[in-house]
Write a protein that holds these residues in place. Structure first.
Motif, PDB file in Angstrom:
ATOM      1  N   ASN A 105       8.650  17.803 -48.152  1.00 31.70           N
ATOM      2  CA  ASN A 105       8.903  17.255 -49.472  1.00 31.70           C
ATOM      3  C   ASN A 105      10.356  17.544 -49.808  1.00 31.70           C
ATOM      4  O   ASN A 105      11.105  17.983 -48.951  1.00 31.70           O
ATOM      5  CB  ASN A 105       7.920  17.800 -50.519  1.00 31.70           C
ATOM      6  N   ARG A 106      10.756  17.323 -51.027  1.00 28.20           N
ATOM      7  CA  ARG A 106      12.164  17.521 -51.385  1.00 28.20           C
ATOM      8  C   ARG A 106      12.614  18.972 -51.227  1.00 28.20           C
ATOM      9  O   ARG A 106      13.786  19.244 -51.036  1.00 28.20           O
ATOM     10  CB  ARG A 106      12.421  17.042 -52.805  1.00 28.20           C
ATOM     11  N   ALA A 107      11.677  19.901 -51.307  1.00 27.29           N
ATOM     12  CA  ALA A 107      12.017  21.315 -51.183  1.00 27.29           C
ATOM     13  C   ALA A 107      12.110  21.770 -49.732  1.00 27.29           C
ATOM     14  O   ALA A 107      12.663  22.817 -49.452  1.00 27.29           O
ATOM     15  CB  ALA A 107      10.988  22.167 -51.922  1.00 27.29           C
ATOM     16  N   GLY A 108      11.560  20.985 -48.809  1.00 25.42           N
ATOM     17  CA  GLY A 108      11.639  21.359 -47.406  1.00 25.42           C
ATOM     18  C   GLY A 108      10.331  21.176 -46.667  1.00 25.42           C
ATOM     19  O   GLY A 108       9.452  20.432 -47.095  1.00 25.42           O
TER      20      GLY A 108
ATOM     21  N   ALA B 290       8.126  13.226 -53.808  1.00 23.79           N
ATOM     22  CA  ALA B 290       8.256  12.482 -52.552  1.00 23.79           C
ATOM     23  C   ALA B 290       7.648  13.287 -51.417  1.00 23.79           C
ATOM     24  O   ALA B 290       7.568  14.519 -51.479  1.00 23.79           O
ATOM     25  CB  ALA B 290       9.715  12.189 -52.254  1.00 23.79           C
ATOM     26  N   LEU B 291       7.227  12.570 -50.399  1.00 21.85           N
ATOM     27  CA  LEU B 291       6.646  13.172 -49.216  1.00 21.85           C
ATOM     28  C   LEU B 291       7.146  12.415 -47.998  1.00 21.85           C
ATOM     29  O   LEU B 291       7.217  11.183 -48.020  1.00 21.85           O
ATOM     30  CB  LEU B 291       5.119  13.074 -49.298  1.00 21.85           C
ATOM     31  N   ILE B 292       7.504  13.139 -46.950  1.00 18.37           N
ATOM     32  CA  ILE B 292       8.002  12.524 -45.710  1.00 18.37           C
ATOM     33  C   ILE B 292       7.202  13.061 -44.547  1.00 18.37           C
ATOM     34  O   ILE B 292       7.019  14.280 -44.425  1.00 18.37           O
ATOM     35  CB  ILE B 292       9.495  12.828 -45.491  1.00 18.37           C
TER      36      ILE B 292
ATOM     37  N   GLN C 261       7.865   7.595 -45.511  1.00 18.43           N
ATOM     38  CA  GLN C 261       8.026   8.401 -46.719  1.00 18.43           C
ATOM     39  C   GLN C 261       7.449   7.658 -47.906  1.00 18.43           C
ATOM     40  O   GLN C 261       7.438   6.421 -47.934  1.00 18.43           O
ATOM     41  CB  GLN C 261       9.478   8.768 -46.963  1.00 18.43           C
ATOM     42  N   VAL C 262       6.975   8.422 -48.853  1.00 16.01           N
ATOM     43  CA  VAL C 262       6.427   7.846 -50.079  1.00 16.01           C
ATOM     44  C   VAL C 262       7.002   8.616 -51.260  1.00 16.01           C
ATOM     45  O   VAL C 262       7.154   9.832 -51.211  1.00 16.01           O
ATOM     46  CB  VAL C 262       4.872   7.866 -50.073  1.00 16.01           C
ATOM     47  N   ARG C 263       7.340   7.866 -52.280  1.00 14.43           N
ATOM     48  CA  ARG C 263       7.866   8.456 -53.514  1.00 14.43           C
ATOM     49  C   ARG C 263       7.096   7.868 -54.669  1.00 14.43           C
ATOM     50  O   ARG C 263       6.856   6.661 -54.724  1.00 14.43           O
ATOM     51  CB  ARG C 263       9.352   8.136 -53.663  1.00 14.43           C
ATOM     52  N   MET C 264       6.666   8.714 -55.589  1.00 14.89           N
ATOM     53  CA  MET C 264       6.017   8.217 -56.798  1.00 14.89           C
ATOM     54  C   MET C 264       7.106   8.013 -57.849  1.00 14.89           C
ATOM     55  O   MET C 264       7.807   8.948 -58.233  1.00 14.89           O
ATOM     56  CB  MET C 264       4.966   9.173 -57.323  1.00 14.89           C
ATOM     57  N   CYS C 265       7.252   6.763 -58.249  1.00 13.86           N
ATOM     58  CA  CYS C 265       8.315   6.397 -59.182  1.00 13.86           C
ATOM     59  C   CYS C 265       7.911   6.721 -60.622  1.00 13.86           C
ATOM     60  O   CYS C 265       6.751   6.965 -60.927  1.00 13.86           O
ATOM     61  CB  CYS C 265       8.620   4.903 -59.042  1.00 13.86           C
TER      62      CYS C 265
END
Length: 111
Positions: free
Chosen positions: A6-9, A32-34, A48-52
């Motif tokens: 995720n964005r934190a790592g 977000a998730l990758i 990757q998916v991001r919730m807007c």
């Protein structure tokens, strides 16, 4: 090897289907998730998916090179979970439920 970030790592190495499903289900606005295949050789292989902020999901994938980077949006969390799990398992039909836009030109400077 598959890794989930995720964005934190880094969240998990070799994540299970339930772990990935739960991570997508738990996404909040701005999250977000990758999932990345780190053993594919050269290039970037990920989804990757991001919730807007408008409660839609932006789904993207890259197949090795910047020119093969695609994006779509949906309101369906279930479709996103199914797509991410399909990508994870290497199922070719995971992309079928969506209309994809090639956004590779956005990344031309990376080549």
């Amino acid at each position: 090897m598959l890794v989930m970030k995720n964005r934190a790592g880094l969240l998990a190495k070799r994540p299970s289907k339930p772990t990935v499903s739960a991570a997508v289900a738990d996404l909040q606005r701005g999250g977000a998730l990758i999932l990345e295949r780190v053993d594919e050789g050269s290039g970037d292989w990920y989804v990757q998916v991001r919730m807007c902020e408008d409660n839609t999901f932006q789904l993207e994938y890259r197949e090795g090179v910047p020119a093969e980077h695609y994006q779509t949006r949906t309101v369906s969390r279930d479709k996103v979970i199914a797509a991410v799990l399909g990508w994870m398992k290497g199922e070719p039909e995971w992309k079928a439920p969506f209309m994809w836009n090639n956004i590779g030109s956005w990344f031309e400077a990376e080549s």
